[in-house]
Design a protein around this motif. Structure first.
Motif, PDB file in Angstrom:
ATOM      1  N   SER A  15      -0.736   9.358  -4.721  1.00 36.05           N
ATOM      2  CA  SER A  15      -0.183   8.273  -5.507  1.00 36.05           C
ATOM      3  C   SER A  15       1.085   7.885  -5.317  1.00 36.05           C
ATOM      4  N   THR A  32       0.542   2.760  -5.100  1.00 36.92           N
ATOM      5  CA  THR A  32      -0.392   2.725  -3.883  1.00 36.92           C
ATOM      6  C   THR A  32      -1.007   3.999  -4.362  1.00 36.92           C
ATOM      7  N   ARG A  34      -3.802   6.531  -2.190  1.00 41.29           N
ATOM      8  CA  ARG A  34      -4.958   7.281  -1.354  1.00 41.29           C
ATOM      9  C   ARG A  34      -5.928   8.433  -2.094  1.00 41.29           C
ATOM     10  N   SER A  66       6.112   5.073   3.518  1.00 42.03           N
ATOM     11  CA  SER A  66       5.973   4.121   2.880  1.00 42.03           C
ATOM     12  C   SER A  66       7.397   3.741   1.373  1.00 42.03           C
TER      13      SER A  66
END
Length: 311
Positions: A15, A32, A34, A66
């Motif tokens: 994360s 976010t 994953r 990101s």
């Protein structure tokens, strides 16, 4: 104004948090995560396989990209449960550093609990309050009346381990629900002193996912304060145990948590009942926010991956 990022390597996901440093607080810019089933990538000797290491590195590189695209100045790496539970943790840390440039700090259970507590210390104004963070492979309990790392509790179970141990299909049956409840209650009786509390603060992605379902089911309007009531939560859990009603709620709100949300809710119900808690607040802040606050305070030392400025 500097911008920071934290990547957390856990047993069930990677994360990312990106935040601006304000004068007296952090402003969250982006979050976010994953999902990764690390259990499938660990061999019988509890070593992360080469395939698992490559998978972790691949996901980490995407999260680093990101963070860079969001113009983070510094990126920090932490591991809540991944490195804590494998035998070749040093090999994995070295591989991540070599391939990504990111240094990863492995947190103990108490360190993880303290970071979650520190992120939410403003809730200490609540009367007889406790923090619950039910993660994938560990569960943290932090009494706001005892604000020291040595007082924090980290239990060696989470929704992923609960599901693996008790649930044979996608969702638990009624019999499996009773087994989960008995197990969690047994752990609490053995490891956590029982006393009367009034307020629970919930932290972490599983608890935030549960709130999304609660908010939808009860048509709760968007608000800065995200509150739940124990009696309403009990009713919702009955709905989540109903084959005909739960699918639309879960898939609509938290499809990524399909396998974990019902075990999460069952565990939470047991913990709330154990402490006789009726009032519930759901926090947006967790371990990554707390760890970053501790870094900026100078309470912990960590080596960042410094991002070169563009242009």
């Amino acid at each position: 104004m500097k911008k920071y990022a934290v990547i957390d390597f856990s047993r069930t996901s990677l994360s990312l948090l990106v935040a601006n440093e304000e004068i007296s607080r952090l402003e969250i810019v982006f979050k976010t995560y994953r999902p990764i089933l690390i259990g499938d990538l660990v061999n019988k000797k509890e070593r992360l396989t080469e395939k698992g290491i490559n998978k972790i590195i691949s996901e980490a590189l995407e999260l680093i990209d990101s963070a860079r695209s969001l113009e983070a100045d510094e990126i920090y790496g932490i591991s809540t449960t991944l490195l804590r539970n494998i035998q070749n943790s040093e090999e994995v840390m070295n591989a991540i550093k070599e391939k990504t440039g990111l240094s990863v700090t492995s947190l103990s259970g108490k360190e993880e609990a303290y970071a979650a507590w520190y992120a939410n210390e403003n809730y200490k104004v609540l009367k007889k309050a406790v923090l619950f963070d039910i993660g994938g492979t560990s569960t943290e309990i932090c009494d706001f009346a005892h604000p020291y790392e040595s007082d924090m509790i980290s239990l060696d179970f989470g929704t992923s381990t609960i599901r693996s141990a008790f649930v044979k299909d996608v969702y638990p049956t009624k019999a499996e629900e009773e087994e989960i409840k008995a197990f969690v209650k047994g752990v609490l009786k053995e490891q956590v002193e029982k006393h009367e509390l009034e307020n629970a603060v919930l932290s972490g992605s599983n608890m935030n996912a549960l709130y999304k379902i609660y908010q939808d089911y009860y048509d709760v309007p968007q608000s800065h304060e995200r509150l739940m009531q124990y009696k309403k939560l009990k009713k919702l859990i009955k709905v989540l145990m109903n084959d005909k009603k739960r699918n639309s709620l879960i898939i609509k709100n938290v499809p990524e948590k399909t396998h974990l949300i019902v075990p999460s809710a069952i565990c939470l119900k047991v913990m709330l009942k154990y402490f006789n808690i009726g009032n519930i607040t759901v926090s947006s802040y967790g371990v990554k926010e707390g760890y970053l606050k501790l870094i900026k305070k100078g309470a912990v030392k960590a080596e960042p991956l410094t991002v070169a400025k563009r242009g």
